[in-house]
Design a protein around this motif. Structure first.
Motif, PDB file in Angstrom:
ATOM      1  N   ASP A  74     -40.275 -63.982 -59.079  1.00 22.80           N
ATOM      2  CA  ASP A  74     -39.403 -63.886 -57.907  1.00 22.80           C
ATOM      3  C   ASP A  74     -39.670 -65.027 -56.931  1.00 22.80           C
ATOM      4  N   ASP A  75     -38.671 -65.313 -56.113  1.00 22.83           N
ATOM      5  CA  ASP A  75     -38.761 -66.159 -54.906  1.00 22.83           C
ATOM      6  C   ASP A  75     -38.703 -67.670 -55.134  1.00 22.83           C
ATOM      7  N   HIS A 125     -31.629 -63.419 -56.562  1.00 15.88           N
ATOM      8  CA  HIS A 125     -32.607 -62.725 -55.697  1.00 15.88           C
ATOM      9  C   HIS A 125     -32.179 -62.878 -54.236  1.00 15.88           C
ATOM     10  N   PRO A 166     -34.359 -58.306 -52.724  1.00 12.38           N
ATOM     11  CA  PRO A 166     -35.569 -58.757 -52.028  1.00 12.38           C
ATOM     12  C   PRO A 166     -36.434 -57.559 -51.624  1.00 12.38           C
ATOM     13  N   TYR A 167     -37.721 -57.707 -51.777  1.00 15.82           N
ATOM     14  CA  TYR A 167     -38.722 -56.682 -51.433  1.00 15.82           C
ATOM     15  C   TYR A 167     -38.572 -55.403 -52.280  1.00 15.82           C
TER      16      TYR A 167
HETATM   17 ZN   LIG Z   1     -38.705 -61.728 -53.262  1.00 14.28          ZN
END
Ligand SMILES: [Zn+2]
Length: 254
Positions: A74-75, A125, A166-167
């Motif tokens: 992710d990210d 994402h 996200p999260y």
């Molecule tokens: Zn993330």
């Protein structure tokens, strides 16, 4: 698992029942507060626990009959660490899935192209990964998803359908948004906490203990420890006879 609507109906019926009983026999107001608090607690915990699927369907694991796992990042993409990770994946002939942030895709188009050229999968994402994403209204979420998908389409030429919130937060607005955009939500069942735990050995021990056939592993290609973790994880997977595949392969029946 119960759905958000069902939980709310059950809480409402409980409150109305207590209200009726209260009319004839005095009931402590604490009971009302307890039910409201319970409702709130389940919904709040549920929004951070995708596998409960209170708000929407989310895939958190794949076929458990095959010794396959999906490593997800992710990210990213990240200018420094994503290329290092790609090199390691290639050396082990492993495939992975990268849930990229739209604004990072814009910056590092070349890395996204490389991810795809090497047989990995790209997923959405969000565009901004804003800290208050969980409070966005449906329209704004749809905008975020569409903007990132448009970027992915520009590179791949095909329509992306994978979304990781996200999260890991899901809620009624996100549920409505993905219904409109037709995204499949991908969660995980093995969380590494690689951004929190600074010792790679500790992260690896967590992963080794928790992974099993069909696992979806969450990592972040955004920090200097990630390449080492990936390399040691791939060594472990090889030793144990696991194959690291993309999300699509993991979720394919048969
Ligand atoms: Zn993330």
């Amino acid at each position: 698992m119960l759905k958000f609507g069902q939980i709310t109906v059950v809480a409402t019926i409980a409150l109305l029942t207590i209200g009726v009983i209260d009319f004839f026999f005095k009931i402590s107001p604490i009971l009302y507060v307890t039910i409201l608090l319970l409702w709130f607690l389940i919904v709040a915990l549920g929004s951070f626990t995708m596998r409960w699927q209170i708000f929407t369907t989310a895939f958190t694991k794949g076929n458990q009959n095959k010794k396959q796992v999906a490593i997800t990042f992710d990210d990213g993409p990240n200018a420094e660490f994503t290329p290092q990770i790609l090199q390691i994946l290639k050396a082990y002939n492993a495939k992975a899935t990268f849930f990229c942030i739209g604004k990072h895709i814009e910056k590092y188009l070349g890395i996204v192209q490389q991810i795809l050229a090497e047989g990995h999968t790209i997923g959405n994402h969000s565009y901004s990964h804003a800290t208050n994403f969980g409070f966005f209204r449906k329209t704004r979420i749809v905008q975020e998803l569409s903007k990132t998908d448009a970027l992915i389409k520009k590179i791949t030429g095909s329509t992306n359908t994978l979304f990781r919130p996200p999260y890991g937060v899901t809620n009624p607005s996100i549920a409505k948004a993905v219904k409109e955009t037709n995204h499949t939500i991908i969660g995980w069942n093995v969380r590494s906490y690689d951004t929190v735990i600074k010792n790679p050995t500790k992260v690896l021990n967590r992963l080794k203990k928790r992974l099993s056939p069909g696992s979806i592993i969450l990592l972040h290609d955004t920090h200097s420890r990630c390449p080492e973790i990936v390399e040691r994880l791939l060594q472990f997977l090889k030793k144990e006879g696991y194959e690291a595949v993309t999300i699509e392969t993991l979720l394919t029946k048969n």
